[in-house]
Scaffold this active site. Structure first.
Site, short mmCIF file in Angstrom:
data_model
loop_
_atom_site.label_atom_id
_atom_site.label_comp_id
_atom_site.label_asym_id
_atom_site.label_seq_id
_atom_site.Cartn_x
_atom_site.Cartn_y
_atom_site.Cartn_z
N TYR A 184 153.36 -53.27 -25.15
CA TYR A 184 154.77 -53.28 -24.79
C TYR A 184 155.16 -54.72 -24.37
O TYR A 184 156.32 -55.05 -24.87
CB TYR A 184 155.24 -52.37 -23.62
CG TYR A 184 154.43 -52.63 -22.23
CD1 TYR A 184 154.37 -53.52 -21.32
CD2 TYR A 184 153.47 -51.70 -21.96
CE1 TYR A 184 153.62 -53.81 -20.30
CE2 TYR A 184 152.51 -51.81 -20.87
CZ TYR A 184 152.43 -52.68 -20.08
OH TYR A 184 151.85 -53.06 -18.90
N ILE B 170 146.52 -58.60 -24.61
CA ILE B 170 146.99 -59.49 -23.32
C ILE B 170 146.15 -60.72 -23.08
O ILE B 170 146.71 -61.65 -22.70
CB ILE B 170 146.87 -58.67 -21.98
CG1 ILE B 170 147.93 -57.36 -22.24
CG2 ILE B 170 147.38 -59.20 -20.90
CD1 ILE B 170 147.84 -56.32 -21.40
N ASP C 85 134.03 -60.46 -24.03
CA ASP C 85 134.58 -59.12 -24.44
C ASP C 85 133.38 -58.15 -24.90
O ASP C 85 132.60 -58.99 -25.59
CB ASP C 85 135.53 -58.97 -25.38
CG ASP C 85 136.48 -57.89 -25.50
OD1 ASP C 85 135.78 -56.72 -25.59
OD2 ASP C 85 137.66 -57.94 -25.29
N ARG D 243 143.28 -53.86 -13.78
CA ARG D 243 143.22 -52.71 -12.83
C ARG D 243 142.40 -52.72 -11.42
O ARG D 243 141.38 -53.56 -11.51
CB ARG D 243 142.43 -51.50 -13.57
CG ARG D 243 143.32 -50.74 -14.61
CD ARG D 243 144.36 -49.77 -14.07
NE ARG D 243 144.88 -48.75 -14.69
CZ ARG D 243 146.10 -48.69 -15.00
NH1 ARG D 243 146.90 -49.45 -14.45
NH2 ARG D 243 146.35 -47.50 -15.99
N ASP E 77 147.42 -58.39 -8.67
CA ASP E 77 148.69 -57.61 -8.83
C ASP E 77 148.33 -56.16 -8.77
O ASP E 77 149.03 -55.41 -8.68
CB ASP E 77 149.10 -58.04 -10.37
CG ASP E 77 150.50 -57.23 -10.46
OD1 ASP E 77 151.37 -57.43 -9.80
OD2 ASP E 77 150.58 -56.78 -11.47
N GLU F 33 145.96 -47.44 -5.43
CA GLU F 33 147.52 -47.55 -5.27
C GLU F 33 148.31 -46.30 -4.76
O GLU F 33 147.79 -45.45 -5.44
CB GLU F 33 148.11 -48.32 -6.39
CG GLU F 33 147.47 -49.80 -6.59
CD GLU F 33 148.20 -50.34 -7.91
OE1 GLU F 33 148.67 -49.62 -8.60
OE2 GLU F 33 147.95 -51.52 -8.09
#
Length: 331
Positions: A100, A157, A176, A236, A260, A265
């Protein structure tokens, strides 16, 4: 054809209304979190759009089947909170929004790195507690260009973050599990995660949560990191062991953290209208630390990202209801 959108923020409403008008499709929206009780609001709708990090359980998908709902379109990337076998067993197709706005999250990671590298938290603490300000040795920071940045996860990202860190002059090494075949010589892959841990001044996490990386950052890893190192997590919460992170920050195993996303959560954290005070002891503890910048899962939150999340999510629902296969289908 009509859709219902759950967990809607105020800033999403104009984009939802515009999409519905432009496509001639009825779209209802609600601020409630999608769960066993609220799913009843979806009765009679053709599909659901949702944005949340709490669980989509097997029981929830059983309710989908009972209500005749076959499509769930996420407005986010991660699917680690979804019981995918249960969704498949109940005939529910799921889509996500894998891209997005990679730049939104990448910029936030860089912002956190700058904040912590330049000791802004220490400055704010002195102003907030003492109502005074003067030069202090504790305020001396480091340039990003003086540091090695380890980026874990080189998807969209991660690549955007690498570009920004490189633009500030940093040396970037990356890791990665599935490395890119072509990096255009913009960065080099580390030989191992241990190299990332041991050589990086800043580690920025940009990988999805999986069973394999649960609590990947724990006491053993923090011991390997430099005591001057900064950890940035805009991915995450489950990737970082919160208890071990707090110990590492308090004991000086690492120098700082930008968080963040945190483990477990709550729904209240994601409710833009909630007036409840934060009572999570880990969040409160880290919020008081000058070497921590903790934010409420907001790295994605830009106008571009919100528009794209709505447009792509609702577009995926329309595609599925029309009997076609969207490119963002989660298998």
């Amino acid at each position: 054809m009509k859709f219902i959108v759950y967990n809607v923020r105020d800033d999403e409403i104009p984009f939802i209304e515009k999409w519905g008008k432009d496509h001639g499709i009825e779209v209802k929206y609600t601020t409630t979190t999608l769960n066993q009780e609220t799913v009843e609001e979806a009765a009679g709708f053709d599909g659901i759009s949702c944005l949340q990090t709490i669980q989509y359980s097997a029981e929830l998908f059983e309710s989908f089947k009972r209500l005749g709902i076959k499509y769930l379109s996420l407005r986010n990337v991660g699917v680690d909170n979804i019981d995918l076998p249960a969704a498949k067993a109940n005939g529910v197709k799921i889509t996500n929004v894998p891209a997005y706005s990679p730049e939104s999250i990448a910029e936030f990671a860089v912002m956190m790195s700058l904040y912590l590298s330049r000791k802004v938290g220490y400055m704010r603490q002195q102003l907030d507690q003492k109502h005074e300000f003067h030069f202090s040795p504790n305020f001396m920071g480091r340039l990003i260009s003086e540091q090695t940045v380890g980026v874990i996860g080189t998807g969209r990202i991660g690549q955007a973050a690498i570009k920004l860190f490189k633009g500030l002059g940093a040396k970037v090494i990356a890791y990665d599990k599935y490395p890119l075949k072509n990096t255009d010589n913009s960065f080099v892959y580390a030989k191992s995660l241990e190299q990332i841990y041991q050589e990086s001044d800043i580690i920025s996490i940009h990988m999805p949560a999986t069973d394999d990386n649960y609590h990947q950052f724990n006491h053993e890893v923090f011991e390997q990191m430099k005591d001057t190192a900064i950890l940035i997590n805009t991915a995450r919460g489950s990737i970082v062991d919160t208890d071990d992170l707090i110990f590492a920050l308090q004991s000086g195993e690492i120098a700082g953290a930008g968080i963040d996303t945190i483990e477990n959560e709550s729904a209240d954290l994601q409710d833009s209208r909630s007036t409840k005070k934060v009572n999570d002891p880990d969040v409160l503890k880290m919020a008081l630390m000058p070497n921590v910048l903790i934010t409420p899962h907001s790295a994605f939150h830009t106008s571009e990202a919100v528009k794209n999340m709505i447009d792509i999510s609702l577009g995926n629902l329309e595609t599925m209801v029309n009997g076609k296969t969207p490119k963002d289908l989660v298998d």
